[in-house]
Scaffold this active site. Structure first.
Site, PDB file in Angstrom:
ATOM      1  N   TYR A  28       0.815  -1.216   0.000  1.00  0.00           N
ATOM      2  CA  TYR A  28       0.000   0.000   0.000  1.00  0.00           C
ATOM      3  C   TYR A  28       0.849   1.268   0.000  1.00  0.00           C
ATOM      4  O   TYR A  28       0.558   2.212   0.723  1.00  0.00           O
ATOM      5  CB  TYR A  28      -0.968  -0.006   1.190  1.00  0.00           C
ATOM      6  CG  TYR A  28      -2.010  -1.089   1.080  1.00  0.00           C
ATOM      7  CD1 TYR A  28      -3.045  -0.964   0.164  1.00  0.00           C
ATOM      8  CD2 TYR A  28      -1.944  -2.247   1.851  1.00  0.00           C
ATOM      9  CE1 TYR A  28      -4.000  -1.958   0.020  1.00  0.00           C
ATOM     10  CE2 TYR A  28      -2.891  -3.257   1.713  1.00  0.00           C
ATOM     11  CZ  TYR A  28      -3.918  -3.102   0.795  1.00  0.00           C
ATOM     12  OH  TYR A  28      -4.855  -4.084   0.659  1.00  0.00           O
ATOM     13  N   TYR A 158     -13.859  -6.341   6.067  1.00  0.00           N
ATOM     14  CA  TYR A 158     -12.502  -6.599   5.566  1.00  0.00           C
ATOM     15  C   TYR A 158     -12.050  -7.942   6.129  1.00  0.00           C
ATOM     16  O   TYR A 158     -12.107  -8.165   7.332  1.00  0.00           O
ATOM     17  CB  TYR A 158     -11.516  -5.510   5.996  1.00  0.00           C
ATOM     18  CG  TYR A 158     -10.100  -5.868   5.598  1.00  0.00           C
ATOM     19  CD1 TYR A 158      -9.658  -5.677   4.292  1.00  0.00           C
ATOM     20  CD2 TYR A 158      -9.222  -6.445   6.508  1.00  0.00           C
ATOM     21  CE1 TYR A 158      -8.374  -6.045   3.906  1.00  0.00           C
ATOM     22  CE2 TYR A 158      -7.934  -6.814   6.131  1.00  0.00           C
ATOM     23  CZ  TYR A 158      -7.519  -6.608   4.834  1.00  0.00           C
ATOM     24  OH  TYR A 158      -6.252  -6.992   4.455  1.00  0.00           O
ATOM     25  N   ASP A 257     -14.627 -13.939  11.859  1.00  0.00           N
ATOM     26  CA  ASP A 257     -13.248 -13.538  11.578  1.00  0.00           C
ATOM     27  C   ASP A 257     -12.754 -12.739  12.787  1.00  0.00           C
ATOM     28  O   ASP A 257     -13.011 -11.545  12.902  1.00  0.00           O
ATOM     29  CB  ASP A 257     -13.209 -12.711  10.296  1.00  0.00           C
ATOM     30  CG  ASP A 257     -11.807 -12.178   9.992  1.00  0.00           C
ATOM     31  OD1 ASP A 257     -10.891 -12.372  10.827  1.00  0.00           O
ATOM     32  OD2 ASP A 257     -11.638 -11.558   8.924  1.00  0.00           O
ATOM     33  N   LYS A 286      -2.883 -12.562  13.908  1.00  0.00           N
ATOM     34  CA  LYS A 286      -2.431 -11.395  14.689  1.00  0.00           C
ATOM     35  C   LYS A 286      -2.120 -11.758  16.151  1.00  0.00           C
ATOM     36  O   LYS A 286      -1.037 -12.257  16.438  1.00  0.00           O
ATOM     37  CB  LYS A 286      -3.441 -10.250  14.567  1.00  0.00           C
ATOM     38  CG  LYS A 286      -3.491  -9.718  13.133  1.00  0.00           C
ATOM     39  CD  LYS A 286      -4.339  -8.487  12.946  1.00  0.00           C
ATOM     40  CE  LYS A 286      -4.147  -7.931  11.549  1.00  0.00           C
ATOM     41  NZ  LYS A 286      -5.373  -7.663  10.808  1.00  0.00           N
TER      42      LYS A 286
HETATM   43  C1  PLP Z   1      -5.707  -8.159   9.379  1.00  0.00           C
HETATM   44  C2  PLP Z   1      -6.976  -8.850   9.116  1.00  0.00           C
HETATM   45  C3  PLP Z   1      -7.042  -9.921   8.202  1.00  0.00           C
HETATM   46  C4  PLP Z   1      -5.865 -10.337   7.359  1.00  0.00           C
HETATM   47  O1  PLP Z   1      -4.807 -10.786   8.114  1.00  0.00           O
HETATM   48  P1  PLP Z   1      -3.338 -10.846   7.438  1.00  0.00           P
HETATM   49  O2  PLP Z   1      -2.500 -11.507   8.486  1.00  0.00           O
HETATM   50  O3  PLP Z   1      -2.947  -9.422   7.183  1.00  0.00           O
HETATM   51  O4  PLP Z   1      -3.454 -11.633   6.194  1.00  0.00           O
HETATM   52  C5  PLP Z   1      -8.236 -10.591   8.080  1.00  0.00           C
HETATM   53  N1  PLP Z   1      -9.319 -10.224   8.783  1.00  0.00           N
HETATM   54  C6  PLP Z   1      -9.299  -9.196   9.651  1.00  0.00           C
HETATM   55  C7  PLP Z   1     -10.533  -8.858  10.419  1.00  0.00           C
HETATM   56  C8  PLP Z   1      -8.131  -8.465   9.833  1.00  0.00           C
HETATM   57  O5  PLP Z   1      -8.113  -7.439  10.664  1.00  0.00           O
END
Ligand code: PLP
Length: 446
Positions: A28, A158, A257, A286
């Site tokens: 980005y 997202y 997610d 994460k």
């Molecule tokens: C960051 C994020 C992703 C993607 O994770 P990456 O490790 O960057 O591929 C997917 N879903 C959510 C809600 C996120 O915040």
């Protein structure tokens, strides 16, 4: 600092910048931005602090893209990495298992929402989402509902940058370039940002869509409680409960997610816990390794897993058709196990309310600053808007610079100013961070 050290620092910085401008392709970031940018050249990190090549320190206001939930360089995580590296770094997961990945799966299930008993490991948030989508899709293909081929997603969603994850995004404009490559999804609306009561209406529509399209829905994917990338948009727990009830009623899957929200970001271990909801599939990354090593997991129910058993033969064509080189990466698994034990030993979740209260009161204070809008906070997330420019809002870069001058690293989402500190940030550091944030926002808002 002595003169030679200064000279060394300048040389390190200059060499890094020259090599980056010549060869690095950061995410980005437009080439002309990289050409002219004056990025932080980070060489060390400890706790809530980043240190640059010149020895200057910056508080990490976003936990390094929301991942460093335990701060940087936790001594136990450094030790776990070294210890595991001394024995086994990696072995392919085809036909082997490792004690460390197996133990991690069991420990993860023990803290997961009820009913999630099976763990598929992958590399990052995007791959955890890809796996969840493919698991849901393949399940219906081979369990009597082959017409179930679509996912329902919320406006503003997202779920990652790979093409499957991008397909289930609901961020207007974000992935438009790739639109011809993305698969079709069912889009559900979300209320406008100023419409605090709009969620009830949207939830009615969501329920209706789930019932109307039940025959073709492989699942509904949501970021529970908070849409992070959309600009830290919080929504009521009742939305999640009603989506769970509707997906249960028509017997399709709810995919949570929790890549951003999991591991205490919202104050509970999982954002789903805040709503008392258990999904059929859950994605974590994460915080899963506390931002230490890229590794992720997709959790599933026993019913879903059993849908992949061969009816008769030993090796069925019904096995999950998905995998990566580093599934169950032992180095990552060792760290992820240590993360869970640090959460227990240091009572990480119990430490959040005192910190969250301070975050919330800083946000409340900012609500009175002219130009500041939509103050909001949940757990260790605090955000305000500085305009309506969305991703291309001009205030973001100005805020980033204003924060940097005050020793604070931020990466605003366009006009959305937010803080997402490590969950364990020491209170004195949090006080310093909040003061810098309030000052920087006040400067840029007016
Ligand atoms: C960051 C994020 C992703 C993607 O994770 P990456 O490790 O960057 O591929 C997917 N879903 C959510 C809600 C996120 O915040």
């Amino acid at each position: 600092m002595t003169a030679p050290a200064d000279a060394d620092a300048a040389a390190t910085r200059a060499a890094a910048l020259a090599a980056a401008r010549a060869h690095l392709w950061p995410p980005y970031t437009a080439p002309e931005v990289l050409d002219g940018a004056d990025p932080l050249v980070v060489t060390h990190a400890d706790g809530a602090w980043l240190t640059d090549a010149d020895g200057r320190r910056y508080l990490d206001g976003i936990s390094s893209w929301w991942a460093a939930t335990l701060g940087h360089g936790h001594p136990r995580l450094r030790a776990a990495l070294a210890d595991q590296a001394s024995r086994l770094i990696h072995v392919g997961a085809g036909g082997t298992i490792t004690p460390v990945a197996a133990a991690l799966a069991a420990e993860l299930v023990a803290v997961a929402p009820a009913g999630l008993t099976r763990v598929h490991f992958s590399d990052d948030g995007s791959t955890a989402v890809e796996a969840a989508l493919k698991i849901a899709f393949q399940f219906w293909q081979q369990n009597g509902r082959p017409a179930r081929q679509r996912f329902l997603t919320l406006a503003g969603a997202y779920h990652g940058d790979t093409l499957g994850a991008a397909s289930v995004a609901g961020l207007g404009g974000f992935f438009d370039t790739f639109a011809p490559l993305l698969f079709e999804v069912v889009h559900a609306p979300a209320p406008g940002q100023d419409d605090a009561h709009g969620w009830a209406e949207v939830t009615d529509q969501l329920e209706r869509l789930i019932h109307e399209r039940a025959g073709e829905l492989a699942g509904v994917i949501v970021e529970p409680m908070v849409q992070g990338a959309a600009g830290m948009r919080l929504y009521p727990a009742d939305v999640l409960r009603r989506v769970r009830a509707a997906t249960t009623a028509v017997d399709t899957f709810l995919i949570a997610d929790e890549v951003f929200t999991g591991y205490g970001r919202t104050g509970a271990m999982w954002a789903c816990d805040l709503a008392g909801v258990a999904p059929d599939l859950l994605c974590t990354a994460k915080g899963f390794t506390a931002g230490t090593v890229p590794m992720a997991a997709t959790l599933a129910t026993a019913r879903i897993y059993d849908g992949f058993r061969a009816a008769g033969g030993p090796v069925g064509p019904r096995a999950l058709l998905h995998g990566h080189t580093f599934c169950g990466f032992p180095l990552g698994a060792a760290v992820a196990r240590e993360v869970l034990s640090i959460y227990r030993d240091e009572a990480v979740l119990a430490g959040i309310p005192a910190r969250a209260e301070r975050m919330a009161s800083a946000i409340t204070y900012l609500a009175g600053v002219p130009g500041v809008r939509r103050p909001r906070a949940l757990g260790m997330i605090g955000a305000v808007d500085l305009g309506d420019g969305g991703y291309h809002g001009a205030r973001g870069p100005a805020l980033r610079e204003a924060a940097r001058r005050r020793g604070l690293y931020l990466r605003p989402l366009g006009d959305v100013a937010y803080l997402c500190p490590p969950l364990t940030i020491p209170l004195p550091d949090l006080t310093t961070m909040l003061a810098a944030f309030v000052d920087a926002v006040t400067e840029v808002a007016s």
